[in-house]
Scaffold this motif. Structure first.
Motif, PDB file in Angstrom:
ATOM      1  N   GLU A  53     -14.266-110.710  17.381  1.00 20.34           N
ATOM      2  CA  GLU A  53     -14.659-112.246  17.422  1.00 20.34           C
ATOM      3  C   GLU A  53     -14.832-112.548  18.863  1.00 20.34           C
ATOM      4  O   GLU A  53     -16.059-113.014  19.199  1.00 20.34           O
ATOM      5  N   GLY A  54     -14.196-112.006  19.893  1.00 18.89           N
ATOM      6  CA  GLY A  54     -14.497-112.387  21.340  1.00 18.89           C
ATOM      7  C   GLY A  54     -15.643-111.619  21.683  1.00 18.89           C
ATOM      8  O   GLY A  54     -16.590-112.070  22.562  1.00 18.89           O
ATOM      9  N   THR A  55     -15.963-110.392  21.288  1.00 12.69           N
ATOM     10  CA  THR A  55     -16.996-109.900  21.815  1.00 12.69           C
ATOM     11  C   THR A  55     -18.211-110.179  21.200  1.00 12.69           C
ATOM     12  O   THR A  55     -19.314-110.421  21.703  1.00 12.69           O
ATOM     13  N   HIS A  56     -18.153-110.695  19.846  1.00  8.83           N
ATOM     14  CA  HIS A  56     -19.481-111.255  18.993  1.00  8.83           C
ATOM     15  C   HIS A  56     -19.838-112.534  19.773  1.00  8.83           C
ATOM     16  O   HIS A  56     -21.041-113.057  19.470  1.00  8.83           O
ATOM     17  N   SER A  57     -18.839-113.175  20.538  1.00 10.36           N
ATOM     18  CA  SER A  57     -19.455-114.550  21.006  1.00 10.36           C
ATOM     19  C   SER A  57     -20.142-114.296  22.381  1.00 10.36           C
ATOM     20  O   SER A  57     -20.762-115.401  22.644  1.00 10.36           O
ATOM     21  N   ARG A  58     -20.040-113.348  22.738  1.00 11.97           N
ATOM     22  CA  ARG A  58     -20.649-113.036  24.026  1.00 11.97           C
ATOM     23  C   ARG A  58     -21.827-112.025  23.773  1.00 11.97           C
ATOM     24  O   ARG A  58     -23.041-111.953  24.674  1.00 11.97           O
ATOM     25  N   LEU A  59     -21.816-110.980  22.906  1.00 17.49           N
ATOM     26  CA  LEU A  59     -22.695-109.921  22.684  1.00 17.49           C
ATOM     27  C   LEU A  59     -22.963-109.708  21.160  1.00 17.49           C
ATOM     28  O   LEU A  59     -21.803-109.648  20.474  1.00 17.49           O
ATOM     29  N   SER A  60     -24.100-109.955  20.856  1.00 15.52           N
ATOM     30  CA  SER A  60     -24.262-109.748  19.145  1.00 15.52           C
ATOM     31  C   SER A  60     -24.091-108.246  18.847  1.00 15.52           C
ATOM     32  O   SER A  60     -24.237-107.385  19.473  1.00 15.52           O
ATOM     33  N   ASP A  62     -24.687-107.690  15.615  1.00 14.60           N
ATOM     34  CA  ASP A  62     -25.652-107.308  14.536  1.00 14.60           C
ATOM     35  C   ASP A  62     -26.109-105.875  14.629  1.00 14.60           C
ATOM     36  O   ASP A  62     -26.423-105.618  15.573  1.00 14.60           O
ATOM     37  N   GLU A  63     -26.389-105.401  13.361  1.00 10.63           N
ATOM     38  CA  GLU A  63     -26.976-103.963  13.372  1.00 10.63           C
ATOM     39  C   GLU A  63     -26.183-103.006  14.073  1.00 10.63           C
ATOM     40  O   GLU A  63     -26.782-102.029  14.526  1.00 10.63           O
ATOM     41  N   THR A  64     -24.922-103.053  14.262  1.00  8.07           N
ATOM     42  CA  THR A  64     -24.030-102.079  14.947  1.00  8.07           C
ATOM     43  C   THR A  64     -23.082-101.329  13.881  1.00  8.07           C
ATOM     44  O   THR A  64     -23.192-101.659  13.010  1.00  8.07           O
ATOM     45  N   PHE A  65     -22.631-100.144  14.309  1.00 11.80           N
ATOM     46  CA  PHE A  65     -21.767 -99.551  13.626  1.00 11.80           C
ATOM     47  C   PHE A  65     -20.268 -99.877  14.152  1.00 11.80           C
ATOM     48  O   PHE A  65     -19.952 -99.821  15.469  1.00 11.80           O
ATOM     49  N   PHE A  66     -19.347 -99.926  13.183  1.00 12.91           N
ATOM     50  CA  PHE A  66     -18.094-100.016  13.536  1.00 12.91           C
ATOM     51  C   PHE A  66     -17.159 -98.932  13.084  1.00 12.91           C
ATOM     52  O   PHE A  66     -17.013 -98.602  11.868  1.00 12.91           O
ATOM     53  N   THR A  86     -22.531-105.908  10.025  1.00  6.34           N
ATOM     54  CA  THR A  86     -22.572-104.349  10.933  1.00  6.34           C
ATOM     55  C   THR A  86     -22.286-103.496   9.983  1.00  6.34           C
ATOM     56  O   THR A  86     -22.127-103.624   8.665  1.00  6.34           O
ATOM     57  N   GLU A  87     -22.528-102.194  10.309  1.00  7.87           N
ATOM     58  CA  GLU A  87     -22.404-101.193   9.191  1.00  7.87           C
ATOM     59  C   GLU A  87     -21.011-100.474   9.545  1.00  7.87           C
ATOM     60  O   GLU A  87     -20.656-100.041  10.419  1.00  7.87           O
ATOM     61  N   SER A  88     -20.038-100.639   8.450  1.00  8.09           N
ATOM     62  CA  SER A  88     -18.848 -99.964   8.329  1.00  8.09           C
ATOM     63  C   SER A  88     -18.808 -98.450   8.005  1.00  8.09           C
ATOM     64  O   SER A  88     -19.278 -98.491   6.711  1.00  8.09           O
ATOM     65  N   ILE A  89     -18.203 -97.673   8.623  1.00 10.55           N
ATOM     66  CA  ILE A  89     -18.227 -96.553   8.355  1.00 10.55           C
ATOM     67  C   ILE A  89     -17.422 -95.902   7.117  1.00 10.55           C
ATOM     68  O   ILE A  89     -17.579 -95.262   6.375  1.00 10.55           O
ATOM     69  N   ARG A  90     -16.109 -96.471   7.190  1.00 11.72           N
ATOM     70  CA  ARG A  90     -14.929 -96.109   6.386  1.00 11.72           C
ATOM     71  C   ARG A  90     -14.955 -97.123   5.258  1.00 11.72           C
ATOM     72  O   ARG A  90     -14.541 -98.481   5.533  1.00 11.72           O
TER      73      ARG A  90
END
Length: 103
Positions: A53-60, A62-66, A86-90
């Protein structure tokens, strides 16, 4: 965890020895994006959504992998990551009734 009591008081006090860093790292550059330090008794899964949440408020995100280890393998985190698109791997087949309309 250590406990202690006072001779004048029956109240028990808890002391946690050590700390833990919860770090969100960019997988390409290996640079840290976000970091929170907690006492050692805080589970990894408790901090994952807070970091995202903290990261998404500063940096998008979207379209990333976790990508995460087993300590983060819980339904709430999966649903939060899914809500960011985002794309969840597991994926864990134990989870039932997940929103799976994403193509």
């Amino acid at each position: 965890m250590r406990t202690a009591s006072n001779a004048n008081n029956e109240k028990k006090y808890e002391f946690y020895l050590g700390c833990k860093n919860h770090i969100l790292i960019d997988a390409i550059s290996y640079l840290p994006i976000s970091e929170v330090t907690t006492t050692a008794n805080v589970a990894d899964r408790e901090m994952a959504i807070h970091l995202l949440e903290g990261t998404h408020s500063r940096l998008s995100l979207d379209e990333t992998f976790f990508i995460a280890d087993k300590g983060y393998d819980i339904k709430d985190i999966y649903n939060y990551v899914y809500s960011l698109r985002t794309e969840s791997i597991r994926y864990n087949s134990r989870w039932k009734n997940l929103n799976t309309d994403k193509a």
